[in-house]
Design a protein around this motif. Structure first.
Motif, mmCIF file in Angstrom:
data_model
loop_
_atom_site.group_PDB
_atom_site.id
_atom_site.type_symbol
_atom_site.label_atom_id
_atom_site.label_comp_id
_atom_site.label_asym_id
_atom_site.label_seq_id
_atom_site.Cartn_x
_atom_site.Cartn_y
_atom_site.Cartn_z
ATOM 1 N N MET A 1 13.027 9.627 33.582
ATOM 2 C CA MET A 1 12.776 11.284 32.768
ATOM 3 C C MET A 1 11.325 11.198 31.758
ATOM 4 O O MET A 1 11.641 10.113 30.796
ATOM 5 C CB MET A 1 14.075 11.730 32.028
ATOM 6 N N ILE A 2 11.031 12.386 31.565
ATOM 7 C CA ILE A 2 10.110 12.355 30.578
ATOM 8 C C ILE A 2 9.663 13.594 30.431
ATOM 9 O O ILE A 2 10.405 15.108 30.998
ATOM 10 C CB ILE A 2 8.648 12.309 31.329
ATOM 11 N N TYR A 3 9.851 13.382 28.817
ATOM 12 C CA TYR A 3 10.598 14.431 27.714
ATOM 13 C C TYR A 3 9.674 14.925 27.051
ATOM 14 O O TYR A 3 8.225 13.821 26.576
ATOM 15 C CB TYR A 3 12.054 14.187 27.351
ATOM 16 N N ILE A 4 9.482 16.057 25.939
ATOM 17 C CA ILE A 4 8.148 16.638 25.035
ATOM 18 C C ILE A 4 9.013 17.083 24.189
ATOM 19 O O ILE A 4 10.364 17.614 24.524
ATOM 20 C CB ILE A 4 7.315 16.997 26.129
ATOM 21 N N THR A 5 8.290 16.704 23.124
ATOM 22 C CA THR A 5 9.014 17.625 21.492
ATOM 23 C C THR A 5 7.386 17.737 20.791
ATOM 24 O O THR A 5 7.000 17.525 20.694
ATOM 25 C CB THR A 5 9.822 16.896 21.125
ATOM 26 N N GLY A 6 7.296 18.659 19.923
ATOM 27 C CA GLY A 6 6.950 19.126 18.880
ATOM 28 C C GLY A 6 6.629 18.278 17.376
ATOM 29 O O GLY A 6 7.581 16.982 17.601
ATOM 30 N N ASP A 7 5.628 18.450 16.017
ATOM 31 C CA ASP A 7 6.277 17.775 15.226
ATOM 32 C C ASP A 7 6.955 16.911 14.756
ATOM 33 O O ASP A 7 8.038 17.541 14.209
ATOM 34 C CB ASP A 7 4.917 18.067 14.273
ATOM 35 N N THR A 8 7.340 15.534 14.019
ATOM 36 C CA THR A 8 7.971 15.163 14.205
ATOM 37 C C THR A 8 7.721 15.071 12.579
ATOM 38 O O THR A 8 8.618 14.604 12.043
ATOM 39 C CB THR A 8 8.515 13.803 15.027
ATOM 40 N N HIS A 9 6.580 14.082 11.361
ATOM 41 C CA HIS A 9 5.991 14.439 10.100
ATOM 42 C C HIS A 9 7.354 13.296 9.918
ATOM 43 O O HIS A 9 8.134 12.824 9.006
ATOM 44 C CB HIS A 9 6.284 15.535 9.461
ATOM 45 N N GLY A 10 7.055 11.675 10.346
ATOM 46 C CA GLY A 10 8.414 10.856 10.308
ATOM 47 C C GLY A 10 9.932 11.540 10.041
ATOM 48 O O GLY A 10 10.497 9.786 9.274
ATOM 49 N N GLN A 11 10.783 12.183 10.438
ATOM 50 C CA GLN A 11 11.843 12.333 10.655
ATOM 51 C C GLN A 11 11.991 12.330 12.337
ATOM 52 O O GLN A 11 11.976 13.255 13.018
ATOM 53 C CB GLN A 11 11.722 14.038 9.767
ATOM 54 N N PHE A 12 13.670 11.280 12.218
ATOM 55 C CA PHE A 12 13.269 11.003 13.240
ATOM 56 C C PHE A 12 14.251 11.243 13.717
ATOM 57 O O PHE A 12 15.159 10.524 14.905
ATOM 58 C CB PHE A 12 12.689 9.833 13.471
ATOM 59 N N GLY A 13 15.798 11.382 12.872
ATOM 60 C CA GLY A 13 17.206 12.146 13.128
ATOM 61 C C GLY A 13 17.646 12.236 14.785
ATOM 62 O O GLY A 13 18.285 12.259 15.216
ATOM 63 N N ARG A 14 16.320 13.924 14.284
ATOM 64 C CA ARG A 14 16.685 14.436 15.662
ATOM 65 C C ARG A 14 15.980 13.489 17.065
ATOM 66 O O ARG A 14 16.854 14.455 17.891
ATOM 67 C CB ARG A 14 16.104 15.872 16.039
ATOM 68 N N ILE A 15 15.568 13.253 16.944
ATOM 69 C CA ILE A 15 15.447 11.848 17.956
ATOM 70 C C ILE A 15 16.513 11.186 18.554
ATOM 71 O O ILE A 15 16.401 10.995 19.665
ATOM 72 C CB ILE A 15 13.703 11.311 18.191
ATOM 73 N N GLU A 16 16.538 10.515 17.135
ATOM 74 C CA GLU A 16 18.053 9.846 17.199
ATOM 75 C C GLU A 16 18.755 10.308 18.349
ATOM 76 O O GLU A 16 19.975 9.549 18.912
ATOM 77 C CB GLU A 16 17.771 8.988 16.394
ATOM 78 N N THR A 17 19.671 11.356 17.546
ATOM 79 C CA THR A 17 20.463 12.776 18.512
ATOM 80 C C THR A 17 20.364 12.861 19.660
ATOM 81 O O THR A 17 21.254 12.532 20.409
ATOM 82 C CB THR A 17 20.664 13.516 17.053
ATOM 83 N N PHE A 18 18.516 13.030 20.219
ATOM 84 C CA PHE A 18 18.547 13.270 20.998
ATOM 85 C C PHE A 18 18.722 12.398 22.356
ATOM 86 O O PHE A 18 19.495 12.720 23.225
ATOM 87 C CB PHE A 18 17.420 13.458 20.810
ATOM 88 N N CYS A 19 18.335 11.322 22.019
ATOM 89 C CA CYS A 19 18.645 9.658 22.815
ATOM 90 C C CYS A 19 20.260 9.494 23.178
ATOM 91 O O CYS A 19 20.297 9.619 24.329
ATOM 92 C CB CYS A 19 18.258 8.164 22.386
ATOM 93 N N GLU A 20 21.146 9.678 22.305
ATOM 94 C CA GLU A 20 22.083 9.518 21.912
ATOM 95 C C GLU A 20 22.659 10.536 22.965
ATOM 96 O O GLU A 20 23.871 10.215 23.607
ATOM 97 C CB GLU A 20 23.215 9.318 20.195
ATOM 98 N N ARG A 21 22.922 11.933 23.057
ATOM 99 C CA ARG A 21 23.283 13.280 23.745
ATOM 100 C C ARG A 21 22.449 12.716 25.349
ATOM 101 O O ARG A 21 23.951 12.845 26.606
ATOM 102 C CB ARG A 21 22.910 14.241 23.426
ATOM 103 N N PHE A 22 21.237 12.272 25.877
ATOM 104 C CA PHE A 22 21.280 12.497 26.816
ATOM 105 C C PHE A 22 21.299 10.927 27.380
ATOM 106 O O PHE A 22 20.836 10.020 28.686
ATOM 107 C CB PHE A 22 20.001 12.829 27.177
ATOM 108 N N GLY A 23 21.156 9.694 26.930
ATOM 109 C CA GLY A 23 21.465 8.103 27.170
ATOM 110 C C GLY A 23 20.167 7.675 28.066
ATOM 111 O O GLY A 23 20.415 7.420 28.896
ATOM 112 N N THR A 24 19.535 8.063 26.996
ATOM 113 C CA THR A 24 17.763 7.654 27.630
ATOM 114 C C THR A 24 17.702 5.757 27.637
ATOM 115 O O THR A 24 19.124 5.262 26.792
ATOM 116 C CB THR A 24 17.031 8.738 26.124
ATOM 117 N N SER A 25 16.873 5.637 28.050
ATOM 118 C CA SER A 25 16.414 4.153 27.795
ATOM 119 C C SER A 25 15.417 3.666 28.328
ATOM 120 O O SER A 25 14.624 4.680 27.890
ATOM 121 C CB SER A 25 17.330 3.685 29.699
ATOM 122 N N ARG A 26 14.752 2.560 28.075
ATOM 123 C CA ARG A 26 13.435 2.321 28.296
ATOM 124 C C ARG A 26 12.387 3.129 29.149
ATOM 125 O O ARG A 26 11.281 3.174 29.032
ATOM 126 C CB ARG A 26 13.277 0.470 27.319
#
Length: 234
Positions: A1-26
């Motif tokens: 799956m390919i996902y998309i999001t906006g600017d993160t400016h070095g703040q990656f907590g929401r990305i970690e949460t996203f990966c956990e929630r959707f069970g992403t893989s490499r």
């Protein structure tokens, strides 16, 4: 799956949460529409951020923003082909990819062109206080020629555009900072994109930069929200 999001400016907590929630893989990909914040803070701090991102179960595909150094100017970066286009990567962080401006990628069967960069309205503050600022933050004439050459080859028809800023006509003026004199903001990139957008046949145009979330016709400005790339269901 390919996902998309906006600017993160070095703040990656929401990305970690996203990966956990959707069970992403490499094998999954997350597009960041510029200003990821991992070529910005100096070598030591950047390495900490990159190690954290590399530990997450997803591959990052980053567009060039205006608050980060271009990877081709950093000695540790190499080039490789990825999904039909050129990306920059570091051997230590093989899953953190930066798109080369003007390249066309095959993403979920969609011909996708990348055009990054923008002007920093906080340029003077960053210079005064020694924060990161780079004079090549906007696309050069060479990059613009490359983009236009690529579009010529495609008959000015693509499926998707990935941008950092927007064409001038789509600027979200309602979120402009009141203390900024817009007459002093360099909008040559937005003006150039206006001409591109007028001529180009496309299905979807994504961008970030403005720290807001808004849809205008086929163009979408993203910030902290996530979406599936082009709404694909696979």
């Amino acid at each position: 799956m390919i996902y998309i999001t906006g600017d993160t400016h070095g703040q990656f907590g929401r990305i970690e949460t996203f990966c956990e929630r959707f069970g992403t893989s490499r094998e999954d990909v997350l597009i960041i529409l510029g200003d990821a914040g991992i070529n910005f803070s100096g070598w030591n701090r950047d390495c900490v951020k990159k190690r954290f991102l590399e530990s997450l179960p997803i591959t990052f595909f980053c567009i060039h923003g205006n608050h980060e150094q271009r990877p081709q100017t950093i000695d540790s970066y190499r080039e490789k082909q990825w999904h039909g286009g050129t990306v920059y990567y570091e051997e230590e962080y093989p899953d953190l990819l930066f798109a080369k401006d003007g390249e066309v990628f095959d993403l979920d069967g969609k011909q996708t062109i990348v055009m990054g960069g923008a002007y920093s309205i906080d340029k003077m503050v960053r210079l005064i206080y020694g924060y990161g600022w780079w004079p090549d933050e906007q696309p050069s004439d060479e990059i613009k020629r490359h983009v236009e050459s690529q579009l010529d080859k495609l008959g000015w028809k693509v499926d998707v555009v990935l941008n950092h800023t927007t064409p001038l006509k789509y600027e979200p003026v309602e979120v402009f900072l009141p203390g900024v004199d817009q007459s002093k903001v360099d909008k040559t990139t937005e003006e150039w994109l206006d001409g591109i957008e007028d001529k180009l046949e496309y299905q979807k145009w994504y961008c970030g930069h403005y720290h807001t979330e808004k849809k205008i016709d086929k163009l979408e400005i993203m910030f902290e929200n996530f979406d599936v790339f082009c709404g694909a269901k696979n």
